[in-house]
Design an enzyme around this catalytic site. Sequence first.
Site, PDB file in Angstrom:
ATOM      1  N   LYS A  10      20.932  -7.909  -3.827  1.00 27.76           N
ATOM      2  CA  LYS A  10      20.518  -6.495  -3.834  1.00 27.76           C
ATOM      3  C   LYS A  10      21.723  -5.555  -3.681  1.00 27.76           C
ATOM      4  CE  LYS A  10      15.814  -7.458  -2.223  1.00 27.76           C
ATOM      5  NZ  LYS A  10      14.713  -7.016  -1.325  1.00 27.76           N
ATOM      6  N   TYR A  50       8.745  -4.567  -9.522  1.00 22.27           N
ATOM      7  CA  TYR A  50       7.968  -4.556  -8.284  1.00 22.27           C
ATOM      8  C   TYR A  50       6.557  -4.025  -8.488  1.00 22.27           C
ATOM      9  CZ  TYR A  50      12.178  -5.676  -5.593  1.00 22.27           C
ATOM     10  OH  TYR A  50      13.273  -6.308  -5.062  1.00 22.27           O
ATOM     11  N   ARG A  86      13.326 -19.834   0.034  1.00 23.63           N
ATOM     12  CA  ARG A  86      12.824 -18.929   1.070  1.00 23.63           C
ATOM     13  C   ARG A  86      13.290 -19.373   2.462  1.00 23.63           C
ATOM     14  NH1 ARG A  86       9.419 -15.053  -0.829  1.00 23.63           N
ATOM     15  NH2 ARG A  86       8.082 -14.838   0.992  1.00 23.63           N
ATOM     16  N   ASN A 113      17.951  -5.821   2.518  1.00 22.10           N
ATOM     17  CA  ASN A 113      17.874  -7.171   3.082  1.00 22.10           C
ATOM     18  C   ASN A 113      18.589  -8.219   2.225  1.00 22.10           C
ATOM     19  OD1 ASN A 113      15.989  -7.429   1.057  1.00 22.10           O
ATOM     20  ND2 ASN A 113      14.324  -8.154   2.363  1.00 22.10           N
ATOM     21  N   HIS A 116      16.618 -11.052  -2.811  1.00 24.88           N
ATOM     22  CA  HIS A 116      15.212 -11.267  -3.147  1.00 24.88           C
ATOM     23  C   HIS A 116      15.005 -12.760  -3.393  1.00 24.88           C
ATOM     24  CE1 HIS A 116      11.364 -10.859  -5.277  1.00 24.88           C
ATOM     25  NE2 HIS A 116      11.861 -11.710  -6.152  1.00 24.88           N
ATOM     26  N   GLU A 127       9.413 -13.512 -13.076  1.00 29.18           N
ATOM     27  CA  GLU A 127      10.609 -12.760 -12.700  1.00 29.18           C
ATOM     28  C   GLU A 127      11.840 -13.248 -13.472  1.00 29.18           C
ATOM     29  OE1 GLU A 127      10.721 -13.265  -8.456  1.00 29.18           O
ATOM     30  OE2 GLU A 127       9.020 -11.927  -8.124  1.00 29.18           O
TER      31      GLU A 127
HETATM   32  P1  CMP Z   1      11.372  -8.587  -1.462  1.00 30.48           P
HETATM   33  O1  CMP Z   1      10.478  -9.637  -0.889  1.00 30.48           O
HETATM   34  O2  CMP Z   1      12.573  -8.960  -2.200  1.00 30.48           O
HETATM   35  O3  CMP Z   1      10.461  -7.638  -2.400  1.00 30.48           O
HETATM   36  C1  CMP Z   1       9.731  -6.570  -1.858  1.00 30.48           C
HETATM   37  C2  CMP Z   1      10.615  -5.804  -0.928  1.00 30.48           C
HETATM   38  O4  CMP Z   1      10.043  -4.665  -0.338  1.00 30.48           O
HETATM   39  C3  CMP Z   1      10.997  -6.683   0.234  1.00 30.48           C
HETATM   40  O5  CMP Z   1      11.883  -7.660  -0.245  1.00 30.48           O
HETATM   41  C4  CMP Z   1      11.597  -5.653   1.193  1.00 30.48           C
HETATM   42  O6  CMP Z   1      12.985  -5.445   0.944  1.00 30.48           O
HETATM   43  C5  CMP Z   1      10.857  -4.368   0.806  1.00 30.48           C
HETATM   44  N1  CMP Z   1      10.030  -3.891   1.889  1.00 30.48           N
HETATM   45  C6  CMP Z   1      10.171  -2.705   2.517  1.00 30.48           C
HETATM   46  N2  CMP Z   1       9.242  -2.546   3.460  1.00 30.48           N
HETATM   47  C7  CMP Z   1       8.474  -3.660   3.460  1.00 30.48           C
HETATM   48  C8  CMP Z   1       7.336  -4.112   4.205  1.00 30.48           C
HETATM   49  N3  CMP Z   1       6.796  -3.370   5.170  1.00 30.48           N
HETATM   50  N4  CMP Z   1       6.814  -5.314   3.917  1.00 30.48           N
HETATM   51  C9  CMP Z   1       7.325  -6.084   2.921  1.00 30.48           C
HETATM   52  N5  CMP Z   1       8.405  -5.712   2.177  1.00 30.48           N
HETATM   53  C10 CMP Z   1       8.977  -4.520   2.443  1.00 30.48           C
END
Ligand code: CMP
Length: 138
Positions: A10, A50, A86, A113, A116, A127
């Site tokens: 990211k 997304y 994961r 974070n 992904h 994806e």
């Molecule tokens: P990812 O799983 O890569 O894809 C969806 C993203 O939404 C997730 O990572 C987080 O970076 C972001 N995100 C932000 N807020 C939330 C939340 N409350 N719950 C889940 N994903 C979140």
Amino acid sequence: MGKITLTILKPDAVANGHTGKIIDHILQAGFKIRAMKLIQLDENTAGNFYDIHRERPFFKDLVSFMTSGPVVPMVLEKENAVADFREVIGATDPTKAAPGTIRNLYAKSIDANAVHGSDSDENALRESRFFFSELEEI
Ligand code: CMP
């Protein structure tokens, strides 16, 4: 179990210069890189990627963050790729990510974070095709 998963390094990871260390971490964990590129997402592309989160309260911030700088999507290959990856990345919220996971080491917040990881074989396929439509064998 499926053999591929899709990751995205990211904007925070790319901007902070963590790309090399994260790629090394992924290779050390036994994944092979099937495809990789560096791209700048626009709002439309990030929103489509997304799409399942479109109605969630964090959608706007998510798209805004994911378009804030270049990202590195990659197709990774390994037995049991989705679940194993994961484990390697840790929980979505980095404060809950287990020690030694990529998010524990490199992530700053739930949006920033670092990486992904696909959450199912079906999404891994969708994806991977989303970013690498030219790869016919995926
Ligand atoms: P990812 O799983 O890569 O894809 C969806 C993203 O939404 C997730 O990572 C987080 O970076 C972001 N995100 C932000 N807020 C939330 C939340 N409350 N719950 C889940 N994903 C979140």
